[in-house]
Design a protein around this motif. Sequence first.
Motif, short mmCIF file in Angstrom:
data_model
loop_
_atom_site.label_atom_id
_atom_site.label_comp_id
_atom_site.label_asym_id
_atom_site.label_seq_id
_atom_site.Cartn_x
_atom_site.Cartn_y
_atom_site.Cartn_z
N THR A 101 0.86 -1.18 0.00
CA THR A 101 0.00 0.00 0.00
C THR A 101 0.90 1.23 0.00
OG1 THR A 101 -1.96 1.01 1.03
CG2 THR A 101 -0.23 0.23 2.52
N GLY A 102 0.30 2.40 -0.10
CA GLY A 102 1.07 3.64 -0.09
C GLY A 102 1.34 4.14 -1.50
N LYS A 103 1.89 5.35 -1.57
CA LYS A 103 2.18 5.97 -2.87
C LYS A 103 3.13 5.15 -3.72
CE LYS A 103 -0.23 9.67 -2.27
NZ LYS A 103 -1.52 9.72 -2.89
N ARG A 141 -2.04 -5.22 -4.19
CA ARG A 141 -1.89 -3.81 -3.83
C ARG A 141 -3.25 -3.29 -3.38
NH1 ARG A 141 1.20 -5.42 -7.77
NH2 ARG A 141 3.40 -4.87 -7.76
N ILE A 142 -3.27 -2.60 -2.24
CA ILE A 142 -4.52 -2.11 -1.67
C ILE A 142 -4.40 -0.61 -1.45
CG2 ILE A 142 -6.13 -2.31 0.28
CD1 ILE A 142 -5.09 -5.16 0.70
N THR A 143 -5.47 0.12 -1.77
CA THR A 143 -5.43 1.58 -1.63
C THR A 143 -5.28 1.97 -0.16
OG1 THR A 143 -7.82 1.83 -1.39
CG2 THR A 143 -6.92 1.88 -3.64
N GLU A 144 -4.75 3.16 0.04
CA GLU A 144 -4.46 3.66 1.39
C GLU A 144 -5.71 3.80 2.24
OE1 GLU A 144 -1.33 5.39 -1.39
OE2 GLU A 144 -3.34 4.57 -1.49
N VAL A 145 -6.81 4.27 1.66
CA VAL A 145 -8.02 4.46 2.46
C VAL A 145 -8.51 3.13 3.02
CG1 VAL A 145 -9.67 4.38 0.53
CG2 VAL A 145 -10.24 5.65 2.60
N VAL A 146 -8.42 2.07 2.26
CA VAL A 146 -8.86 0.75 2.73
C VAL A 146 -7.93 0.23 3.83
CG1 VAL A 146 -9.22 -1.67 2.07
CG2 VAL A 146 -10.06 0.18 0.59
N THR A 147 -6.62 0.35 3.63
CA THR A 147 -5.69 -0.14 4.66
C THR A 147 -5.81 0.67 5.95
OG1 THR A 147 -3.86 1.15 3.72
CG2 THR A 147 -4.03 -1.15 3.06
N ASN A 148 -6.00 1.99 5.82
CA ASN A 148 -6.17 2.82 7.02
C ASN A 148 -7.43 2.44 7.79
OD1 ASN A 148 -3.84 4.32 6.57
ND2 ASN A 148 -4.91 5.91 5.45
N GLY A 200 -0.21 12.11 6.14
CA GLY A 200 1.00 11.63 5.49
C GLY A 200 1.91 12.77 5.11
N ALA A 201 2.99 12.43 4.45
CA ALA A 201 3.96 13.44 4.05
C ALA A 201 3.38 14.42 3.05
CB ALA A 201 5.19 12.77 3.45
N ASP A 202 2.47 13.94 2.19
CA ASP A 202 1.97 14.81 1.13
C ASP A 202 0.46 14.98 1.09
OD1 ASP A 202 1.44 12.21 0.26
OD2 ASP A 202 1.57 12.79 -1.84
N GLU A 203 -0.27 14.33 1.97
CA GLU A 203 -1.72 14.46 1.96
C GLU A 203 -2.30 14.11 3.31
OE1 GLU A 203 -2.99 11.67 -1.04
OE2 GLU A 203 -3.03 10.02 0.37
N THR A 204 -3.52 14.56 3.51
CA THR A 204 -4.29 14.20 4.70
C THR A 204 -5.52 13.46 4.22
OG1 THR A 204 -3.50 16.12 5.90
CG2 THR A 204 -5.49 15.06 6.74
N LEU A 205 -5.80 12.31 4.82
CA LEU A 205 -6.94 11.48 4.45
C LEU A 205 -7.84 11.35 5.66
CD1 LEU A 205 -6.93 8.16 2.56
CD2 LEU A 205 -7.96 8.25 4.81
N VAL A 206 -9.13 11.55 5.47
CA VAL A 206 -10.12 11.36 6.53
C VAL A 206 -11.20 10.44 5.99
CG1 VAL A 206 -11.80 12.47 8.05
CG2 VAL A 206 -9.69 13.67 7.46
N ALA A 207 -11.54 9.40 6.76
CA ALA A 207 -12.59 8.47 6.34
C ALA A 207 -13.57 8.25 7.48
CB ALA A 207 -11.98 7.13 5.94
N THR A 208 -14.83 8.19 7.13
CA THR A 208 -15.90 7.87 8.08
C THR A 208 -16.20 6.39 7.93
OG1 THR A 208 -16.81 10.08 7.85
CG2 THR A 208 -18.25 8.42 8.81
#
Length: 150
Positions: A64-66, A77-84, A102-110
Motif C-alpha cells: 500500500t502507499g504511494k 496492492r490495496i489503496t491507502e483508504v482501505v488499509t487505514n 501523510g507526508a503529502d496528503e491528509t486522508l479522513v474516512a468515516t
Amino acid sequence: MITAGIDAGLGYTKAVIVKDGKIIGRGKGITGGAKRAANIQAVYEAALKDAGVAAEDVAKVVATGKGKYDIPFANDRITEVVTNAKAAKALCPEATTVVSVGADETLVATLGGEKISEFCLNQKCAAGLGLFLEYMARRMPELGRAFVQA
C-alpha cells in the motif's frame, strides 16, 4: 503461514512480517525519490532479517502507499483508504473515523460498521503537512518526543 505488508509512503516505507496473525519482524526507512524501489527493497529485507526468515518463506506480500506500484514482488496492492480503515478497526473496533496525516496528503474516512461510508483527501492546501509536523516536532522538544516516536 507467513505474509508481509509493506506501506511505501512518500516519506517513509514501513514493512511487517506476520506469522499466524502475529508480527514477527519489522523494518522502516526513508522511501526516497530516484532510489525509491531500492529503498523499499532494503526496508523489506530488514523486516525479513528481523523476523529471521527468507523471502521465499513468505507466502504473500501486500503493498500500500504511494509507492505500492514500485514493489514488483507484491502479490496484491490495496489503496491507502482501505488499509487505514482496516488498521483503525483492528486497533480500535469502536472507531468511527480515521485520520491519516501523510507526508503529502491528509486522508479522513468515516467508518460505517465494516465499510467506509465516505472519505476525502486533501492534496493541495495541506500538501506536505506530515513533513511540516515532523520538522516542527524536531524543533519543539516536548512535541518532538511524542511525534517522532510514532
